[in-house]
Design a protein around this motif. Sequence first.
Motif, PDB file in Angstrom:
ATOM      1  N   TYR A  86       0.837  -1.207   0.000  1.00 22.33           N
ATOM      2  CA  TYR A  86       0.000   0.000   0.000  1.00 22.33           C
ATOM      3  C   TYR A  86       0.871   1.256   0.000  1.00 22.33           C
ATOM      4  O   TYR A  86       0.627   2.199  -0.759  1.00 22.33           O
ATOM      5  N   ALA A  91       0.141   5.196  -1.260  1.00 17.87           N
ATOM      6  CA  ALA A  91      -0.968   5.447  -0.334  1.00 17.87           C
ATOM      7  C   ALA A  91      -0.885   6.848   0.256  1.00 17.87           C
ATOM      8  O   ALA A  91       0.210   7.323   0.589  1.00 17.87           O
ATOM      9  N   SER A 140      -5.225  -0.937  -2.269  1.00 26.39           N
ATOM     10  CA  SER A 140      -4.009  -1.182  -3.045  1.00 26.39           C
ATOM     11  C   SER A 140      -4.355  -1.533  -4.489  1.00 26.39           C
ATOM     12  O   SER A 140      -3.716  -1.030  -5.427  1.00 26.39           O
TER      13      SER A 140
END
Length: 148
Positions: A86, A91, A140
């Motif tokens: 992620y 992210a 993700s």
Amino acid sequence: MSLTSAYPALPAFTVALVALFMKTTLTSGLQVVSRVRAGVFPIPEDARLMRKRPADAEADFVRRCANVWRNDTENLPLFLALALAYVLLGAPAQAAQVLFGAYVVLRYVHTLVFLLGLQPWRAVLYLAGMVVCWTMALKSIALLLAGT
């Protein structure tokens, strides 16, 4: 370019990693202290070191600590792998802070509840942690698809 500008969620990952490392090592330390206090040593060389007879089984609380450890070794690698993916996919920092922070808090409380033998709370906390992991997995995939 710094690592945190390239990967804004990296600090949240680092904090979560250290917090989970601390939790597992504290659990291990609690297991050792509990074993010494109980004076029960099933491993022959440990019993010899402590000048005791080898026991047939661990003390109940020591066994419970070992179960927490085993549960962590089964679950934390999956979280850390998902969290790292992620982070590497870009992210956002705030989303990572919320997800990683929630998971860490859930695992700390899960450990306490596991040590105290409280069901159904142990199962509820485990499932809540899985919700966090599934959320990261789906986010993700969304980030991966958005990048293509």
